[in-house]
Design an enzyme around this catalytic site. Structure first.
Site, mmCIF file in Angstrom:
data_model
loop_
_atom_site.group_PDB
_atom_site.id
_atom_site.type_symbol
_atom_site.label_atom_id
_atom_site.label_comp_id
_atom_site.label_asym_id
_atom_site.label_seq_id
_atom_site.Cartn_x
_atom_site.Cartn_y
_atom_site.Cartn_z
ATOM 1 C CG HIS A 187 1.813 33.666 5.268
ATOM 2 N ND1 HIS A 187 2.298 32.670 5.343
ATOM 3 C CD2 HIS A 187 0.419 33.240 4.777
ATOM 4 C CE1 HIS A 187 1.717 31.622 4.791
ATOM 5 N NE2 HIS A 187 0.629 32.037 4.366
ATOM 6 N NE ARG A 189 0.243 33.713 11.603
ATOM 7 C CZ ARG A 189 -0.525 32.629 12.111
ATOM 8 N NH1 ARG A 189 -1.321 33.043 12.810
ATOM 9 N NH2 ARG A 189 -0.281 31.401 11.657
ATOM 10 C CG ASN A 257 2.442 30.087 0.420
ATOM 11 O OD1 ASN A 257 2.933 29.882 -0.555
ATOM 12 N ND2 ASN A 257 3.371 29.474 1.215
ATOM 13 C CE1 TYR A 359 3.083 23.493 5.870
ATOM 14 C CE2 TYR A 359 4.770 23.608 7.739
ATOM 15 C CZ TYR A 359 3.887 24.254 6.983
ATOM 16 O OH TYR A 359 3.859 25.530 7.091
ATOM 17 C CD GLU A 381 8.623 29.449 7.101
ATOM 18 O OE1 GLU A 381 8.312 30.728 7.934
ATOM 19 O OE2 GLU A 381 7.565 28.992 6.310
HETATM 20 O O1 0X9 Z 1 2.643 27.193 5.426
HETATM 21 C C1 0X9 Z 1 3.274 28.078 4.669
HETATM 22 O O2 0X9 Z 1 2.527 28.568 4.012
HETATM 23 C C2 0X9 Z 1 4.662 28.350 4.943
HETATM 24 N N1 0X9 Z 1 5.018 28.556 6.495
HETATM 25 S S1 0X9 Z 1 4.386 29.528 7.408
HETATM 26 O O3 0X9 Z 1 4.555 29.348 8.726
HETATM 27 N N2 0X9 Z 1 5.157 30.971 7.009
HETATM 28 O O4 0X9 Z 1 2.891 29.858 7.198
HETATM 29 C C3 0X9 Z 1 5.644 27.219 4.409
HETATM 30 C C4 0X9 Z 1 5.056 26.733 2.996
HETATM 31 C C5 0X9 Z 1 6.212 25.883 2.569
HETATM 32 N N3 0X9 Z 1 5.611 24.984 1.863
HETATM 33 C C6 0X9 Z 1 5.302 23.571 2.321
HETATM 34 N N4 0X9 Z 1 5.553 23.314 3.519
HETATM 35 N N5 0X9 Z 1 4.827 22.922 1.537
HETATM 36 ZN ZN ZN Z 2 4.294 32.513 6.042
#
Ligand code: 0X9
Ligand code: ZN
Length: 416
Positions: A187, A189, A257, A359, A381
């Protein structure tokens, strides 16, 4: 560096400033005769942590938000970006929220000015400030040149817009050795993820002779570090829009992602090309995800850490389903060791859970690394927990790197 929003505000500010006394008279006359002609200046974009009690409230937030910074299926907190109207909408509905960043564009602008000033002054430590794509990429060569016996640079692929995606290969092992893969910057940012990956590589190179733990890991393993897996997005975040998340595929970018094949197309990803979680037309449609996939496929990888920000969390599979992963207990034990090692450095807590507990999201890296790559796949994270969000003060690069290194060592010592 300025986002489209800031540029728009600046343009109108400048136009308003340029409208001198003479034109003011004509403008006033025009306003009196035909009503207001000048568009209203937009207020600041504000990052808030919203407490939602019901699905209806969650939906209400979704309809007014400009951007989603972090989500949660289980908790009630959502971090979102709102304009003044969005804030009014929450107030009208009685939805509780706390302001994280009153004006996210002002914060980005302050960061830009600070980096520019630091570049002019050029003081010491490489990790005292955030570094752009070219500087990070060149630094991989610096590290390899420092210890050619331990480190070499390899190209993993080429981004959508032709930038090279490179990794540092670190090892003192003779013959075949199991590998650990670290990456930052899926990501754009999440700048701290780029700095921490690079810094972990730096610490391993410089600590090999002096730190017995680093020596053992590099004597027995190969560590691959790819700090900028999404170079085009990272450059865009530096040059045009600080809060850009996706890659730069036309027309609106793909969320890397969500582009991995395990659980591709599932919940928590979108087929809407404008969405921040747009998954792309098919799994591995993007050269950036293919580059990392190919590395993990061709090497005997036992663990993979995908660094992100923010939230201070250690996440393990599954991400696409709430069902427990086959080795859930093993993941939890490894994660627990990492969380303890992190806490032992600066006392910071990183929450441990399965990714889907946070989530559900289909098509993420950690699920692919586990199911297809045969590796213990984690998402970490990094800092902060909330607060300044993606714009983390540069004084925290070093301490966050201490945490990243502690987690990686704890993991490397336990996987085989
Ligand atoms: O949403 C994402 O890709 C990740 N968080 S972020 O805030 N850096 O964008 C987390 C992904 C982890 N996987 C799940 N939550 N399923
Ligand atoms: Zn991320």
């Amino acid at each position: 560096m300025l986002g489209a929003w800031s540029r728009w505000r600046e343009t109108w500010g400048t136009l308003a400033g340029l409208a001198g006394l003479g034109t003011a008279v004509a403008l006033a006359a025009a306003l009196l005769s035909s009503g207001p002609t000048e568009p209203e200046l937009p207020g600041p974009r504000t990052a808030v942590r919203v407490q939602v009690q019901t699905e209806t409230e969650r939906e209400a937030v979704r309809t007014v938000m400009l951007d989603l910074w972090s989500d949660s299926d289980t908790g009630t907190a959502l971090d979102v970006v709102l304009d003044a109207q969005g804030i009014d909408a929450l107030r009208e509905r009685g939805i509780a929220f706390e302001v994280l960043v009153p004006d996210i564009d002002a914060v980005a602008e302050a960061e830009r000015a600070r980096i520019e000033a630091a570049e002019i002054a050029r003081p010491g430590n490489w990790f005292s400030e955030y570094r752009d794509y070219e500087t990070v990429d060149a630094y991989l060569d610096v590290l390899a040149a420092r210890r050619p016996d331990l480190a070499r640079v390899e190209q993993l692929g080429v981004s959508t817009n032709g930038r090279r995606i490179r990794a540092l290969r670190l090892s003192a092992a003779e013959g075949e050795a199991k590998a650990i893969v670290l990456n930052g910057g899926q990501h754009a940012r999440e700048w701290i993820s780029v700095m921490v990956s690079t810094c972990v590589a730096d610490r391993m190179v410089s600590g090999y002779d002096t730190d017995p733990r680093i020596r053992t890991v590099l004597d027995e393993r190969v560590v691959w570090v790819a700090p900028v897996i999404n170079p085009d997005g990272y450059v865009h975040s530096w040059e045009s829009d600080r809060y850009w998340r996706k890659n730069r595929a036309e027309p609106y970018g793909v969320d890397l992602n969500r582009n991995w094949s395990v659980g591709f197309g599932g919940r928590g990803s979108s087929s809407n090309r404008r969405s921040q979680i747009y998954r792309g037309p098919h799994a591995f449609s993007e050269p950036e995800t293919r580059a990392l996939r190919d590395l993990i496929t061709r090497e005997p990888v036992v663990a993979h850490v995908d660094f992100h920000s923010f939230g201070q969390m250690i996440l393990y599979p599954w991400g696409h389903t709430k069902k427990p992963a086959p080795q859930r207990d093993r993941f939890a034990a490894l994660g627990d060791a990492m969380a303890s090692a992190i806490a032992a450095t600066h006392g910071e807590r990183y929450k441990l859970m399965s990714a889907a507990e946070l989530y559900a999201a289909g098509g993420t890296a950690l699920d692919w690394s586990y199911e297809e790559g045969g590796a213990f796949g984690f998402t970490i994270e990094l800092r902060p927990t909330g607060g300044s969000g993606f714009v983390l003060p540069p004084e925290q690069i070093g301490p966050t790197c201490d945490e990243g290194l502690a987690a990686v060592l704890a993991l490397a010592e336990r996987v085989d």
